[in-house]
Design a protein around this motif. Structure first.
Motif, PDB file in Angstrom:
ATOM      1  N   SER A   1      35.170  84.117  54.951  1.00 45.37           N
ATOM      2  CA  SER A   1      36.152  83.181  55.489  1.00 45.37           C
ATOM      3  C   SER A   1      37.565  83.581  55.059  1.00 45.37           C
ATOM      4  O   SER A   1      37.964  84.729  55.224  1.00 45.37           O
TER       5      SER A   1
ATOM      6  N   ASP B   1      31.118  80.157  65.157  1.00 41.64           N
ATOM      7  CA  ASP B   1      30.157  79.886  64.077  1.00 41.64           C
ATOM      8  C   ASP B   1      30.205  78.430  63.612  1.00 41.64           C
ATOM      9  O   ASP B   1      29.687  78.089  62.558  1.00 41.64           O
TER      10      ASP B   1
ATOM     11  N   HIS C   1      28.974  79.198  59.996  1.00 38.57           N
ATOM     12  CA  HIS C   1      29.963  79.707  59.044  1.00 38.57           C
ATOM     13  C   HIS C   1      29.373  79.776  57.635  1.00 38.57           C
ATOM     14  O   HIS C   1      29.514  80.797  56.942  1.00 38.57           O
TER      15      HIS C   1
ATOM     16  N   CYS D   1      32.710  86.343  58.500  1.00 41.03           N
ATOM     17  CA  CYS D   1      33.316  85.148  59.116  1.00 41.03           C
ATOM     18  C   CYS D   1      34.822  85.108  58.896  1.00 41.03           C
ATOM     19  O   CYS D   1      35.389  84.084  58.498  1.00 41.03           O
TER      20      CYS D   1
ATOM     21  N   SER E   1      30.423  88.479  62.131  1.00 39.58           N
ATOM     22  CA  SER E   1      30.815  87.136  62.588  1.00 39.58           C
ATOM     23  C   SER E   1      29.615  86.408  63.161  1.00 39.58           C
ATOM     24  O   SER E   1      28.733  87.014  63.773  1.00 39.58           O
TER      25      SER E   1
END
Length: 416
Positions: free
Chosen positions: A191, A357, A391, A220, A328
């Protein structure tokens, strides 16, 4: 925040150069891995000085002693004494120092990252966090031979801060630029950790990054922002009820004092002029974001900081020029448009979903592939799309973890 607390990758590179030579023969073939977690997944301590002015007398109790206490996230203490919530929320705030042109802690609050150089900062006493941060990825890497403190390291950071455009003061980010080390490392991020790492690489000398970074694995990646953040900042209009939990106050992204908030907003480079917020009177896209921010109550000064600090980076994300694998999640309904038909941004909007996601849109992955994979100077780039992967599932689901670890092992063996 003191720069020495934010020597995230640079100090770890020196650490791995020293410690990797002592690794057991069974794992000596593995390149060191440095993990950067996502938003809210790094813990940090605080202590209060006499300069601190508490919002209530109870919040100043800790001033009786000089010791450090856990500021983020002290799940256990808040469970035992919920009345401390307003104190923690106040002490988490940032203020903008106009003289320095940079963000700072509230006067009288000092902070430090917990367990810098290790992955212990990713392991919360709140059991819910095991599947949200990187604890399960740490376990999966240990299962294939990685060992904490030998060839597996963590880079916790104060997530309230954000990278800033080149030439703009950013003391919290400056520690990234102090570099050393001998053994090429594999940087693995989740992230927002990926955005932080990519900007660090892009602001580091090219010969250094190509010598000391074996591979960059981004999970992600949130590069380019998300429309869901527009809902979060809109919800702070007027006088919304205060969050009832510390995590709620941070994860709602409603705390406008955090430097990171504008950085999360959708980038024109990813979303262009596509309407992301729709009202009867006007639509708002990434390209007219300043107008949207003014509509939901941002001051001229806050909008100016968005233009000068966040926007240049979200418009200019680019290839880090080191071998890179981007993984991803797709196939999960993900907010793409918000409809406030009557223009009341305090109401809950109607949501139009797209692909992604559940947090990050597939458009982000495609834009990153065009920007990074399309650069002829990028030595290697691979994009992997994981169907039906959320995610958080990217770093918690067993099948997905196996795929992620497999990509890390491939990076170890690569000769490019």
């Amino acid at each position: 925040m003191e720069a020495r607390q934010q020597r995230i990758i640079a100090t770890l590179l020196l650490l791995t150069a020293t410690l990797f030579v002592t690794a057991a023969p069974a794992v000596a073939h593995l390149h060191p891995v440095i993990l950067l977690p996502g938003y809210s997944c790094s813990q940090f301590d605080a202590r209060l000085t006499d300069e601190y002015e508490p919002p209530t007398p109870a919040c100043g109790v800790r001033k009786q002693g000089p010791g450090w206490f856990r500021l983020w996230e002290n799940y256990t203490e808040l469970q035992e004494d919920p009345t401390l919530l307003p104190c923690y929320q106040d002490q988490l705030r940032l203020v903008y120092d106009h003289t320095a042109g940079d963000y700072r802690n509230v006067p009288g609050v000092e902070t430090r990252v917990v367990s810098f150089g290790t992955t212990r900062s990713f392991r919360f006493d709140d059991p819910v966090q095991k599947n949200v941060c990187m604890a399960r990825l740490v376990e999966a890497l240990e299962g294939v031979g990685y060992k904490e403190g030998s060839n597996l390291f963590g880079a916790p950071y104060d997530f309230r801060y954000a990278p800033a455009a080149p030439g703009v003061a950013a003391r919290a980010f400056a520690g990234f630029r102090e570099m050393n080390g001998n053994k090429p490392v594999i940087i693995v991020t989740h992230s927002f950790g990926g955005d932080y790492a990519m900007e660090f690489l892009n602001q580091s000398p090219l010969p250094w990054r190509r010598r000391y970074v074996k591979h960059f694995v981004m999970l992600c990646g949130s590069t380019g922002g998300s429309p869901v953040i527009m809902q979060a900042v809109a919800s702070t209009m007027g006088s919304p009820p205060p969050p009832t939990t510390l995590r709620g106050s941070v994860l709602s992204l409603g705390n406008r004092s955090f430097e990171i908030i504008p950085f999360f907003l959708p980038s024109p480079k990813v979303f262009g002029d596509t309407p992301l917020v729709i009202t009867r009177a006007k639509n708002y896209s990434a390209e007219n974001m300043p107008e949207f921010l003014a509509t939901v109550g941002f001051s001229d000064e806050e909008i100016a900081r968005y233009r000068t600090r966040a926007l240049p980076l979200t418009l200019n994300f680019r290839a880090p020029l080191v071998p890179m694998t981007c993984i991803s999640g797709i196939g999960v309904p993900t907010i793409y448009r918000l409809v406030y038909w009557d223009g009341n941004f305090t109401d809950k909007p109607q949501v139009v979903n797209g692909d992604g996601d559940g947090v990050i849109n597939v458009e982000n992955a495609m834009a990153l592939e065009r920007a990074v994979g399309g650069d002829p100077a990028q030595p290697y780039f691979k994009s992997v799309l994981m169907p039906n992967t959320t995610h958080n599932g990217m770093i918690s689901d067993d099948s997905t973890l196996r795929a992620v670890v497999n990509e890390i092992l491939k990076a170890n063996q690569a000769t490019f």
